[in-house]
Design an enzyme around this catalytic site. Structure first.
Site, short mmCIF file in Angstrom:
data_model
loop_
_atom_site.label_atom_id
_atom_site.label_comp_id
_atom_site.label_asym_id
_atom_site.label_seq_id
_atom_site.Cartn_x
_atom_site.Cartn_y
_atom_site.Cartn_z
N GLY A 237 36.87 22.42 42.92
CA GLY A 237 37.84 22.69 41.87
C GLY A 237 39.22 22.98 42.44
N VAL A 239 43.17 25.37 41.53
CA VAL A 239 43.69 26.57 40.88
C VAL A 239 45.14 26.36 40.44
CG1 VAL A 239 44.21 29.03 41.20
CG2 VAL A 239 42.17 28.04 42.24
N ASP A 389 33.23 33.65 52.11
CA ASP A 389 34.30 32.75 52.57
C ASP A 389 35.64 33.47 52.64
OD1 ASP A 389 35.48 30.41 53.40
OD2 ASP A 389 35.72 29.60 51.37
#
Length: 679
Positions: A237, A239, A389
């Site tokens: 995805g 942002v 992460d």
């Protein structure tokens, strides 16, 4: 729903899942600095609820004692052969998962039920085999002509580009391989790390259409403006930054790539079928089936694909750090979020990708790094739920000294059992018990059960001794990991996915520390935190580990006790003087203050009980005080001098008085038992 059988080992931790109201907010924002040239926009509120029951280690952890291993299987239908790998994963983790998004049967059914499934699978399979086959042929040719070493950088770049061309599943696989030294060599790992930050975005209009489709109304209805360009792009995805029309608050909008779910399911189906042909090689090199590695990957990938689960992850982190004034977790707007769209509070900090901006902002770098290390260790050893992460783009330095995290799609869970084994490994390292360290690897799933650990013991000893050769102040995880990578590459060791995330998390955060402050000593912060946990945590398992540290070969280690106290006091001092905490105190948030003293009340009470009721410990302590036919009063005085300014006598007295009835009861029970035993 496909049937699942789950193995639960020992006491698996079940979370107290927090219930949030429809208007509750919580989730992650991204990046610092304003975006220029924003467009205008808006959006209808629609709450989406996930029906999935999830198990994780949240801050409030309710432990349930489960059945013995013989009847520890909880049946939800028959266990198919293809679920054997999932059963092994559950056993290693020590966590029960009554319902999961990923099983091999779920993937197969999802793929085969679609129209044109066979043709799509054949076409995609040919594409994958042809592309990877050509790359493999090039590698074989390099070996044949003897130039395999000199062209490694070129081939590594080709592999990265090849994975990008094959799509999101392969990009994600490349990101996973970048942390798997048991599967791929280090020079390739370094090249694949680029995939974590450098992924091409998809068109804005497609992203805006997905937002409107997911939320049921035009963007203009909810957002007054939205950034014309992506703030960040990842494999699944991207942002955007936006402003809510109703409140004027800045938010981050995370949007999933279009039509990605069927692609992911199709590729996972092909991965698992291809893996079945590699089981022989995988068993020889890693001690496990290749299918198990694919199942680990698939399970994590499908979780990341559902943004409602990421929202829950953020809620877990918010709960865990709710009383910690040094950590910032963004809120999530659940009423504006769904499976493919996540709306989060915007984090107005400085990304750790920009060390110069952090210094120019006047942020206390040493204080910031201290809270960062402490937050990381709390996630790993205290909560058992940690950010998988934490690369520099996902970690922010807040202007008041706090550390901020974003992107909670990739988190990992460590069961109570796993945490205890990790602490065991630390204790065995301190005691230089390398045979037990090797056995800890088996218990954690690095080695297959029944593996002969004798060849690994000398290698572990060499790694640890070499790493500590220059002293703790010069110790760093990267040097240890480099040597450990060689070990796992040469022995049948598999790094379980959750521990590959642990390793990556520690390495990444240590890298941030060294980038911001090259002479920063990671262990000078980590050791005091561990020492404080050992001395003050009332958890019975940690009390047992403290005893193991203080006694070596049956002899009490006075120096170790003194060192632990000094280190623990150092941790209290570092945290209580942190700029982030002082800023909160100036705002009058007294309830969030961190203790300025080392609270040893529970430790003193537990120690007294142990001395009175445990004959073995009592005997060892008496021997320690009378060793070499003399009273060791001096050592006792030295210990008292270290803690006298930390002990609040009235508080200890109140606690002792409160526990006195139960203490008397225990004395009577112990006496009765001894009388009955004598008879």
């Amino acid at each position: 729903m496909n049937s699942v059988s789950v193995n639960c080992t020992q006491a698996a931790p079940f979370p107290a899942k927090h219930l949030s109201s429809a208007g509750a907010r919580s989730v992650a924002g991204q990046i610092n600095g304003p975006s220029e040239g924003w467009s205008s926009f808006d959006y209808r509120r629609r709450v989406r609820r996930s029906g999935r029951f999830r198990v994780s280690n949240a801050a409030t952890e309710t432990r349930r004692s489960l059945a013995s291993p013989s009847d520890g299987e909880i049946g939800f239908g028959k266990l198919s052969k293809s679920s054997a790998a999932m059963e092994q994963l559950d056993f290693e983790r020590g966590v029960c998962v009554p319902f999961r998004k990923y099983t091999p049967e779920t993937v197969r059914n999802k793929v085969l039920e679609s129209n044109g499934a066979v043709a799509s699978l054949i076409s995609r399979g040919v594409e994958i085999v042809w592309t990877l086959g050509l790359y493999w042929s090039a590698l074989m040719y390099d070996c044949f002509v003897g130039r395999d070493q000199e062209v490694v950088p070129k081939r590594a770049r080709q592999l990265r580009n090849l994975l990008c061309d094959l799509g999101p599943s392969f990009i994600k696989a490349g990101q996973v391989l970048a942390n798997r030294p048991d599967i791929i060599r280090e020079d390739y790992m370094n090249e694949l790390c680029i995939l974590q930050d450098d992924v091409p975005p998809f068109p804005n209009q497609v992203a805006f259409d997905i937002i409107e489709e997911e939320l049921g109304q035009p963007l203009e209805a909810v957002f007054s403006k939205i950034s014309p360009q992506t703030i960040a792009a990842a494999s699944l995805g991207q942002v955007y930054r936006a402003t809510l029309r109703d409140t004027g608050e800045d938010v981050a909008i995370k949007v999933q790539r279009p039509e990605i779910e069927p692609i992911i399911y199709r590729d996972l189906f092909l991965f698992r079928n291809l893996a079945s042909f590699l089981n022989g090689i995988s068993l020889q090199k890693l001690g496990c089936n290749a299918e198990l590695i694919v199942d680990e990957f698939g399970e994590k990938l499908l979780e990341e694909l559902d943004y409602t689960l990421e929202a829950r992850n953020i809620e877990d982190f918010l709960e865990n750090f709710k009383d910690d004034p040094t950590v910032k977790i963004p809120d999530v707007y659940k009423q504006l979020s769904g499976p493919r769209v996540l709306v989060m509070e915007w984090i107005d900090g400085v990304r750790c990708t920009n060390p110069q901006a952090i210094r120019e902002a006047g942020i206390d770098v040493n204080g910031f790094l201290t809270v960062g290390v402490s937050a990381a260790l709390r996630q790993l050893l205290e909560f058992g739920l940690f950010h998988g992460d934490p690369h520099p783009g996902n970690v922010f330095a807040m202007r008041d000294g706090r550390i901020g995290y974003v992107d909670f799609g990739n988190v990992a869970v460590l069961s109570q059992q796993n945490k205890q084994i990790l602490i065991d490994a630390v204790v065995h390292a301190v005691n230089e018990d390398y045979v037990e360290m090797a056995n800890d690897f088996t218990r954690l799933g690095f080695l297959a059960p029944g593996t002969d650990v004798s060849p690994i013991v000398p290698a572990l000893e060499a790694i640890w001794q070499n790493s500590l050769g220059k002293g703790l102040s010069d110790f760093n995880f990267r040097s240890v990991t480099g040597k450990f990578n060689e070990l796992v590459y040469n022995y049948p060791i598999r790094i379980p996915e959750r521990f590959s995330l642990v390793i990556r998390s520690l390495l990444t955060q240590e890298g941030i520390c060294f980038t911001l402050q090259p002479d920063f000593k990671f262990l000078e912060v980590a050791y005091p935190y561990v020492a404080k946990r050992l001395l003050t945590d009332p958890n019975p398992a940690l009390r047992e580990r403290l005893i193991q540290v203080l006694f070596k070969d049956g002899v009490f280690q006075w120096k170790r006790l003194e060192n632990l106290i000094v280190l623990a006091k150092e941790n209290v001092s570092m945290m209580s003087s942190n700029p982030a905490l002082q800023a909160k105190e100036m705002q009058g948030l007294r309830e969030l203050q961190v203790s300025k003293k080392l609270d040893l009340t529970d430790t003193i009470k537990d120690g007294a009980r142990l001395f009175i009721f445990d004959e073995g410990i009592r005997r060892k302590l008496i021997l320690a005080l009378t060793e070499d036919s003399k009273l060791h009063i001096e050592e006792l005085v030295d210990v008292y001098r270290l803690v006298e300014d930390q002990i609040d006598i009235p508080t200890v007295a109140v606690e002792v008085a409160r526990d006195f009835p139960s203490f008397v009861r225990d004395v009577m029970l112990s006496w009765s038992e001894s009388v009955l035993t004598d008879r």
